[in-house]
Design a protein around this motif. Structure first.
Motif, PDB file in Angstrom:
ATOM      1  N   TYR A 411      -9.269  -0.711  -0.108  1.00 37.49           N
ATOM      2  CA  TYR A 411      -9.346  -0.361  -0.255  1.00 37.49           C
ATOM      3  C   TYR A 411      -8.829  -0.356  -1.073  1.00 37.49           C
ATOM      4  CZ  TYR A 411     -12.465   1.559   3.067  1.00 37.49           C
ATOM      5  OH  TYR A 411     -13.728   1.341   4.414  1.00 37.49           O
ATOM      6  N   GLY A 412      -9.238   1.100  -2.738  1.00 40.42           N
ATOM      7  CA  GLY A 412      -8.372   1.120  -4.023  1.00 40.42           C
ATOM      8  C   GLY A 412      -8.701   2.338  -4.641  1.00 40.42           C
ATOM      9  N   LEU A 413      -9.111   3.726  -3.888  1.00 42.20           N
ATOM     10  CA  LEU A 413      -9.492   4.779  -4.298  1.00 42.20           C
ATOM     11  C   LEU A 413      -8.006   5.760  -5.225  1.00 42.20           C
ATOM     12  CD1 LEU A 413     -12.006   5.867  -5.455  1.00 42.20           C
ATOM     13  CD2 LEU A 413     -12.286   7.140  -3.216  1.00 42.20           C
ATOM     14  N   ALA A 414      -7.231   5.551  -3.866  1.00 41.87           N
ATOM     15  CA  ALA A 414      -6.383   6.629  -4.701  1.00 41.87           C
ATOM     16  C   ALA A 414      -4.882   6.003  -4.238  1.00 41.87           C
ATOM     17  CB  ALA A 414      -6.466   8.358  -5.157  1.00 41.87           C
ATOM     18  N   ALA A 415      -4.305   7.206  -5.219  1.00 44.94           N
ATOM     19  CA  ALA A 415      -2.211   7.039  -4.466  1.00 44.94           C
ATOM     20  C   ALA A 415      -1.772   7.987  -4.888  1.00 44.94           C
ATOM     21  CB  ALA A 415      -1.671   5.260  -4.469  1.00 44.94           C
ATOM     22  N   GLY A 416      -0.335   8.222  -4.423  1.00 50.10           N
ATOM     23  CA  GLY A 416      -0.014   9.525  -4.743  1.00 50.10           C
ATOM     24  C   GLY A 416       1.580   8.609  -4.627  1.00 50.10           C
ATOM     25  N   VAL A 417       2.499   9.295  -5.584  1.00 47.21           N
ATOM     26  CA  VAL A 417       3.933   9.115  -5.503  1.00 47.21           C
ATOM     27  C   VAL A 417       5.052   9.857  -5.818  1.00 47.21           C
ATOM     28  CG1 VAL A 417       5.631   7.634  -7.332  1.00 47.21           C
ATOM     29  CG2 VAL A 417       2.722   7.015  -7.496  1.00 47.21           C
ATOM     30  N   TRP A 418       5.513  10.132  -4.778  1.00 45.55           N
ATOM     31  CA  TRP A 418       6.791  11.020  -4.673  1.00 45.55           C
ATOM     32  C   TRP A 418       8.083  10.422  -4.979  1.00 45.55           C
ATOM     33  CZ3 TRP A 418       5.069  16.032  -5.024  1.00 45.55           C
ATOM     34  CH2 TRP A 418       3.336  16.734  -4.610  1.00 45.55           C
TER      35      TRP A 418
END
Length: 492
Positions: A411-418
């Motif tokens: 998959y490759g819908l979303a990602a979050g970076v903190w």
């Protein structure tokens, strides 16, 4: 018990079969409505109505500015009736009223935005290299569009299709999920009140085998806009290929949230909680994989579990509730089976991992928010979409490993970076193979921003200016003004 009818050619009608099926409230586990059980005959009627409206009806004679006025009026009506629409969705899909009311109150912005964009789609005059020629392009509506929508956010995800399609000048046939058809049918009352002419928007309700397949293979439909699971999207694409339909597919995800050692830990904890336990994890963008640097892993996990355990479960209509039921009984059983699968793989449940039997959950389909530690990225629980309140926690040792793990799914819908390092934030946005990358936030959407996925997460984009072009065809126009016709046997 409430009885609904489908909406075809501007009229409320029963299914041709006369049959209905039941809709169940996920909180009470009790039937509350009857929905028409349509089949291919109803699809034919809806497509014929949409085709007439597109080809020769009043809608076909409107200019783009007039279409924009109708869209803005529809937005006003949705805002007026937002309380009723939101409570209907809650009863049908069990999501929190606090979220649904905010969501429905935001939906008009899509109709305002695309209503304003309708008469701003411009062609271009081309500086062609041929002598004695004037050339330009124009954008024309693709035709009859079928929208097939899921059960988790029926009105919002329909709006992402309906607003740009109508702005482009298309007509619509809508198939909502058989689990959550009621709010879409309620919206048709506002379509009618806004003044859309007969056949412009139609709704047929029922099951995939009866209605979905008839839509996917129908020669009178020019495009399908679908949101749902990967398997259903693949089946629709295969069925639609026989008539070369245009496709927009917004499918599943296994989105990663990456927490780097320089992140604001407290904010990251809140963001990861929002990403996986808000909406009971029943969102395509659910941040279901937590990738956390090994140096802060134990500290982060302790704080995360401490906050997650305070989540209030119960009646989704109660504004204090934070986690509601799973929307459907089949999905409830599937989530529990995947929790068991994770245990069998060797993942350690450090929180939850079972049905919720709290008094405030009544007879509904509730699952305790669940956290698995000790997860490897090759485990099925880290690779397959759960679509429920289940988080997999994976350690990483450096940035390169974090990007590798995050990208290592179908998959490759979303990602979050903190992170507090902006250089790292920009690098991550480039390196992550996902249609949306959030930094120091999560689960934010806007009518202004394109949304869609890479890889098995789909094709095409919804929202933003790009969306309207998915409902348009580009036509090239050549005008020759030379007096003598050149050699007809030579390509010009």
């Amino acid at each position: 018990m409430k009885d609904f009818r489908c909406f075809i050619n501007g009229a409320w009608v029963n299914a041709q079969s006369g049959e209905t099926f039941e809709s169940t409230d996920p909180f009470t586990a009790k039937v509350w409505a009857r929905i028409p059980k349509c089949d291919a005959r109803d699809v034919d009627l809806a497509v014929d109505a949409a085709r007439r409206a597109f080809d020769t009806g009043e809608w076909s004679k409107l200019n783009a500015t007039q279409r924009g006025h109708l869209l803005r009026k529809l937005g006003d009506l949705i805002l007026r009736d937002a309380d009723h629409l939101a409570s209907t969705e809650v009863q049908d899909n069990g999501k929190l009223y606090a979220e649904m009311r905010g969501q429905v109150g935001y939906i008009p912005q899509w109709f305002y935005y695309f209503g304003g964009l309708a008469d701003k789609v411009e062609g271009a005059v081309m500086p062609i290299d041929k002598p004695d020629m004037f050339t330009y392009t124009r954008h024309e509506p693709v035709g009859v569009v079928a929208a097939i929508t899921p059960w988790n956010s029926p009105l919002l995800l329909l709006t992402w299709k309906l607003a740009p399609a109508l702005a482009a000048g298309c007509t619509m046939v809508i198939k909502p999920s058989e689990f959550t058809s009621a709010s879409t049918l309620e919206l048709m009352r506002l379509i009618d009140e806004a003044g859309f002419s007969k056949g412009v928007v139609n709704v047929v309700t029922g099951f995939g085998a009866d209605v979905g397949e008839a839509i996917s293979t129908h020669s009178g439909i020019d495009k399908i806009a679908f949101t749902g699971g990967e398997a259903s999207g693949r089946r629709i694409a295969q069925q639609a290929s026989g008539t070369f339909k245009r496709l927009t597919l917004e499918l599943g995800g296994k989105s990663a949230q990456l927490v780097f050692p320089d992140a604001n830990i407290d904010n990251a904890v809140k963001g990861v909680v929002s990403g996986i336990f808000a909406a009971t994890g029943q969102t395509c963008i659910a941040g279901s994989r937590l990738l956390v640097h090994e140096s802060i892993h134990d500290q982060f996990l302790e704080k995360f579990v401490e906050l997650a355990k305070t989540a209030r479960m119960g009646d989704p209509m109660d504004m204090a509730t934070q986690v509601g039921p799973v929307t459907t009984q089949p999905q409830y059983k599937r989530v529990l089976s995947m929790i068991e699968m994770a245990r069998n793989e060797g993942a350690q449940a450090v929180m939850g991992g079972q049905p919720a039997d709290r008094l405030e959950c009544g007879d509904g389909w509730f699952i305790e928010p669940t956290v698995f530690a000790g997860v490897r990225n090759d485990m099925r629980i880290a690779q397959e979409e759960v679509f429920g309140p289940v988080l997999s926690v994976i350690k990483f040792s450096d940035d390169e490993e974090a990007y590798s793990i995050a990208n290592d799914t179908a998959y490759g819908l979303a990602a979050g970076v903190w992170t507090s390092d902006m250089a790292r934030a920009f690098t991550a946005a480039k390196r992550l193979r996902a249609g949306t990358v959030w930094t120091n936030t999560y689960r934010a959407v806007s009518y202004m921003m394109p949304f869609g996925g890479f890889k098995n997460s789909g094709m095409g984009r919804e929202s933003g200016q790009e969306a309207i072009h998915d409902f348009l065809e580009t036509k090239s126009v050549w005008l020759a003004f030379n007096k003598d016709v050149p050699n007809p046997f030579v390509m010009r």
